[in-house]
Design an enzyme around this catalytic site. Structure first.
Site, PDB file in Angstrom:
ATOM      1  N   GLU A  45      50.782  48.086  47.840  1.00 39.76           N
ATOM      2  CA  GLU A  45      50.373  46.909  48.648  1.00 39.76           C
ATOM      3  C   GLU A  45      51.047  47.635  50.076  1.00 39.76           C
ATOM      4  O   GLU A  45      50.886  46.865  51.057  1.00 39.76           O
ATOM      5  CB  GLU A  45      51.352  45.665  48.277  1.00 39.76           C
ATOM      6  CG  GLU A  45      52.696  45.932  48.117  1.00 39.76           C
ATOM      7  CD  GLU A  45      53.628  44.687  47.415  1.00 39.76           C
ATOM      8  OE1 GLU A  45      52.758  43.894  46.593  1.00 39.76           O
ATOM      9  OE2 GLU A  45      54.575  44.427  47.652  1.00 39.76           O
ATOM     10  N   SER A  46      51.698  48.605  50.099  1.00 40.09           N
ATOM     11  CA  SER A  46      52.104  49.218  51.421  1.00 40.09           C
ATOM     12  C   SER A  46      51.026  49.693  52.340  1.00 40.09           C
ATOM     13  O   SER A  46      51.161  50.148  53.276  1.00 40.09           O
ATOM     14  CB  SER A  46      53.239  50.270  51.308  1.00 40.09           C
ATOM     15  OG  SER A  46      52.647  51.240  50.412  1.00 40.09           O
TER      16      SER A  46
END
Lengths: 270, 261, 270, 261
Positions: free
Chosen positions: D60-61
Site C-alpha cells: 500500500e506504500s
C-alpha cells in the site's frame, strides 16, 4: 502478461466494429500507426474517444471508421480546423457523426473515474456554460458535508484503449516519459488495451519523469517505430509541425483526402 | 525599469504586435500564469523575456514552470516539456493546479466575446446546426472559472465582439456583477480584454466591458465600429504607450518551433 | 517564492497553538526533525493529521502537543503499538485526545479532495464496516448517472502541511523521490506549508521517480539534514529499524518517555 | 513441480512455519497480490521464492511489482521501493490499482476474525472505551472489499477466532452469503483462512467458515478448542502436506531488513 504481437495482429484481435475506442496521447505520443492500421482494416461504427481529436481522428473520421466522437477540443493545434471532422458533422460525409462534447477537465476526470472503478467523477466545472444543455454525461451532485453543488461527469470505460509509448520490455511492461497526458488513465479505464512502442528492449532503464504501466494491465504490445509521427516521441523524434500545417490543405478537400487515403491503404497492399 | 524609446527606424509596428506587447505588459513578475496557445502564449513568453523573468508559465499539457526558447506551435510541444520544472499528468494539471485556484492569471483567447466577457469557442450559430464549427472547450471553461483573474487577448472585430455569444463556452461575468458568485466560480473572471485596438475592462458596477484604453494611434470611433454592442468609454480613457524598441525587437526575435530560420 | 529559513524560525512562523497540522510521509521521509521542533517550541492543542501516526505522533502526543488525532493506522510498523497514543486515549495523559478515524483509502482521498479544491471525495469504501458509525467525516453520495451509492469523505485542508524531502533548490523548488506517499497532496491541501530537506542545492538534477513541488506552493524550506531519521531518506540514509524496535520500550513507560523528552528538549538548550 | 521430502534432520517445524508455508502454497504464479505487512508479507515473499517467481507483489506504500531481497519490517521500507517496477503515490495505489478490482488476491491478517470472515483490527471492547486499542484500518477495509479474492493468515487462538467481532474493520461475508453483493462489494471476499492449525473456507451455502484442512499432526479437537464458534468440519477434510525441505530451508533463509545476520 502482455502479449507481444504485430500491429496488424493486435488491431485485428482487439478492435471490433462498433467498439468504443480511445486513442490517447496529449499532443505527444499520439498513436498514429495504430489509427492508420484501424483505417486499413476497415473498422466501422466506432465511437472514437479522445480529448483532442487531432489529425488522427480527422483521418479516421474521413476514412469512415467512426459514427460517434467524444472529445473536448477538436482542432489542428496551432493551425486551424479539422476539416474532415467538420465535413462529417455538417454533411454526414462519409458517414454521419454524432458528438459528445466536454471540456478538458471534464474528459480528464471521466478517464480518472473510469480508471478508478467509479461510475462518475466530481469537479468544479461547466457552471454557467452551455455544454450541460447538450451533453447528457454532465450532471451535478451535492456535497453531503457542505451542501455545495458540483459538476459530475460520467466515467469513460472504452472497450479498447490504445496508446503509443517509448518502450516496453519483453514482459510487456511499458515506459512513457515527457508529456504523459491521460495515457495511463486511458489504458486503466479500458476493458482491453494496446500499446504501440518505439522499441521493445531487454530492460527498462529508469528515466526521470517516466510513468510505467505494468504488464498485467496491458493486453498487447506492438512494436511500431515512428508510430507517433507526425506527433512526436520524446527521446526519439520531434513533432513534424510542417506535416501538421500541410494537413490543412489535404483535409480541406475531399479529393485530396481521398488520394491521401488511397496512398495509406496502398502502403499495406504493397 | 529601463525603457528604450523606439528609434527612427522602429516607429512602425503591426496592430498584432501592439496587442502582444500590451498583453505582455499586463503580466507581473512572479505570477503563475495558465497559458492558452496562440496569442496568449506569444504574449506570456514575451513578458518572460522582458520584465517578468520569473513568470511561472503553465500549459494544460501538464508542463509546470516551463521556459521554452522557441514558441510552441501546439499546447504540448516537446520544447515545453524539455524546459519545464516538472511535467504532470493532464488530470493532475486540472485537478491539483487549476481547479483549487492556485493560478494567478488565466490567459485566454476566443472566437466570440460578449459585453460581459463570456467567451465562445464552440460554434457560431445553433449548436446542432452551426454555421461554423469551432474547436470547442479545451481547458478554457475551467481556466475562466478558477484562475484568480483572467486576461483575454483577441483581435477586435465586430463579428467577434458581439452583444451576446452564440454559445457560452467559458463564463466571463455571465450577465452581471453577481453571476460569478451565484454560479460558485471562485476567480474574479476577466479583468482585462486586450485587443489589437485597445483595452476593455469590466465596469465595477455592471460588469459590462468598457473601453479603458486605446492603443497609440487608434481612434475611439474605430474601436466602437468593431464592437458589436454600444461600447461605453471610461471617463479616464488611457492611451497605451507605443512599443519600445526593446519590446519590438524581442517580440520579432521570437520564433515558433519549426518555423524557417 | 518559498522562503528559506531555519527550522526553528519556520516552526515559529507557521505553527500556532490550536492549528490543524499534517506531518506526512508514508513510512519514508517522515518529518521527525520538524515534529521535534514543534515539541521544543511547546505547541498545544494541535489537531494532528496523519495516515500513520508512527513514532513521531506518539512522541508529540506524549509531549502534550495534541488534543485531536486524525488517522488511519496507528501502530509502530512491524513492532507493535504506539503506547503514548494508547495512554492518551485510555487515561487522558498528558492531555485528553479525541480521535477521528478513517481507512487509508479514505484519508488518501480526503487529501486528494483538499489538494483539488473540492469539499469531498468519492470512493468505494467503508461499506459494511463500523467506522461510519463513529466518524462523521464519512458519508455517502448517489451517482447521478447509475444511482449507485458510494462513500463520500470530507476534504482535509490543514492549516499547516509539513513534509521532509531530499532536496530543494535556492528558489524553494522541492524534489522528492522513492516512496512519495501523500506528501504532494498534503502540501497542496494545506493553507501554509513547511518542507524540511536534507540539503539545499544549486540545481535539482532530474531523478527517476521524482516528484517536484514548485516554489510557489511552498511557504518555507528549512534545511534539516537527517531530519527524517529514524525513518529514512532514499539516497541519503536507511530506516533505523533498531530505533523503531527500541521505541517500544521507551514508549511503554511514562518515566522512560519523560527521560527521552527531557533529553530532546535539553538538546536545544545545549 | 519438484518436491523435496524433508530429510531426517528437518522433520520438525514450528506451527508458524507451517502457516507461512501453507499460505505461500495458496498463491499461484503470475497473480497480482496486495500484501499486508507481517505474516502475509512473509508468505507472499516465500511463494515468490518457491513456485511463484512471477507473483506481482503490491504494497500500500505504492510499490508495484516489488521483489525485495529481504523482508520489509514496515509497509514502506526502502527495500520495497528499490526493487519495484514502479512506485506510485498512495492515492494512486488505492484509486487506480486497488479500487477498480485489478488485484487478484488480497492477503490480510487481523486481531479478531469471526465465523463469517469479518476482521477486526480496530478495538477490543467498545469503540469509545476499548479494553485494547488496536492500530486501526490501514488499507485493510478496501483490500477486503476490492480484491478478487481475499486470503487471511492469522494465528488460531480462541480469543481471536470469535463468534462475532467487536468491530467490523474489514468486511468478510457480513452475516451471510448475500451480504457482499448487497453492500456493493465487488470482490469474492475471504476464500480461505490459513492458520497455524489448519485451513478454514466459507461454506458455499451459508458463507460460514468451516474447517477444510488441518495441518499435518494437528487434531480437529485442538482446532475446535481454539475457535470461538461451533466450528463445522468439512465432509472431505484434508490434511496439509508437511513442509518440504526446500520450503523450510527457503523460509528459514529469509531475513528481515535490519535483523542481525
Amino acid at each position: 502478461m502482455a502479449k507481444i504481437a504485430s500491429l496488424a495482429e493486435a488491431v485485428s484481435e482487439l478492435v471490433r466494429d462498433g467498439d468504443t475506442v480511445a486513442l490517447e496521447g496529449f499532443t505527444h505520443l499520439i498513436p498514429f500507426a495504430a489509427g492508420h492500421e484501424i483505417i486499413r482494416q476497415g473498422r466501422r461504427g466506432l465511437t472514437l474517444v479522445r480529448m483532442t481529436p487531432d489529425l488522427i481522428y480527422d483521418q479516421m473520421i474521413g476514412a469512415g471508421c467512426a459514427s460517434r466522437l467524444v472529445f473536448s477540443w477538436g482542432g489542428n493545434p496551432g493551425v486551424g480546423s479539422l476539416h474532415r471532422m467538420r465535413d462529417a458533422l455538417a454533411t454526414g460525409w462519409p458517414a454521419p457523426l454524432a458528438i459528445e462534447e466536454h471540456s478538458h477537465a471534464g474528459m480528464a476526470n471521466r478517464y480518472v473515474a473510469g480508471a478508478s472503478g467509479l461510475p462518475f467523477a466530481v469537479l468544479r466545472g461547466y457552471a454557467g456554460t452551455d455544454l450541460p444543455l447538450h451533453t447528457d454525461t454532465i450532471s451535478s451532485v451535492e456535497c453531503p458535508f457542505t451542501g455545495e453543488k458540483l459538476a459530475a461527469v460520467r466515467a469513460i470505460n472504452p472497450d479498447v484503449g490504445i496508446i503509443h509509448a517509448q518502450r516496453a520490455d519483453r514482459a510487456g511492461n511499458v515506459q512513457i516519459w515527457g508529456i504523459v497526458g491521460v495515457q495511463k488513465e486511458a489504458v486503466l479505464a479500458s476493458t482491453r488495451s494496446l500499446v504501440t512502442v518505439e522499441e521493445v528492449v531487454d530492460e527498462l532503464e529508469p528515466v526521470p519523469g517516466a510513468v510505467v504501466l505494468p504488464h498485467w494491465v496491458v493486453d498487447v504490445v506492438a512494436e511500431a517505430p515512428g508510430g507517433a509521427a507526425p506527433s512526436y516521441a520524446d527521446g526519439y523524434y520531434d513533432r513534424d509541425n510542417a506535416a501538421y500545417r500541410a494537413w490543412d490543405r489535404i483535409s480541406r478537400d475531399r479529393a485530396a483526402f481521398g488520394e491521401w487515403l488511397s496512398s495509406l491503404r496502398g502502403e499495406q497492399a504493397a | 525599469m529601463t525603457r528604450t524609446e523606439p528609434g527612427a527606424g522602429e516607429t512602425t509596428w503591426t496592430s498584432d504586435e501592439m496587442m502582444s506587447i500590451a498583453a505582455a505588459r499586463s503580466l507581473r513578475d512572479g505570477q503563475a500564469c495558465f497559458v492558452g496557445i496562440g496569442l496568449p502564449s506569444t504574449a506570456a513568453n514575451l513578458a518572460r523575456r522582458l520584465h517578468a523573468p520569473n513568470l511561472v508559465l503553465i500549459y494544460e499539457s501538464g508542463t509546470l514552470d516551463t521556459r521554452p526558447d522557441e514558441l510552441p506551435l501546439s499546447i504540448g510541444d516537446g520544447v515545453l516539456a524539455a524546459s519545464a520544472l516538472s511535467v504532470v499528468s493532464v488530470p493532475e494539471i486540472f485537478n491539483y493546479w487549476l481547479q483549487p485556484g492556485r493560478i494567478d492569471v488565466g490567459f485566454l483567447s476566443g472566437a466570440q466575446l460578449d459585453r460581459f466577457g463570456n467567451i465562445n469557442t464552440t460554434v457560431i450559430g445553433e449548436y446542432d446546426e452551426p454555421s461554423v464549427r469551432l474547436p470547442g472547450s479545451g481547458g478554457a471553461p475551467e481556466i475562466a472559472a478558477s484562475c484568480r483573474e483572467v486576461i483575454v487577448v483577441m483581435r477586435h472585430k465586430a463579428r467577434a465582439f458581439v452583444e451576446s455569444v452564440d454559445f457560452v463556452t467559458s463564463v466571463g461575468h455571465g450577465s452581471g456583477p453577481t453571476d460569478r458568485s451565484v454560479l460558485g466560480l471562485r476567480g474574479a473572471g476577466p479583468v482585462r480584454v486586450i485587443t489589437d485596438l485597445g483595452v476593455l475592462e469590466p465596469d465595477p458596477q455592471t460588469a459590462e466591458l468598457v473601453l479603458t484604453a486605446t492603443h497609440h494611434g487608434i481612434e475611439v470611433e474605430r474601436v466602437r465600429a468593431e464592437t458589436g454592442w454600444e461600447l461605453d468609454v471610461s471617463a479616464d480613457l488611457m492611451i497605451t504607450a507605443p512599443p519600445t524598441g526593446t519590446e519590438l525587437r524581442t517580440l520579432r526575435s521570437m520564433r515558433t518551433v519549426g518555423d524557417p530560420r
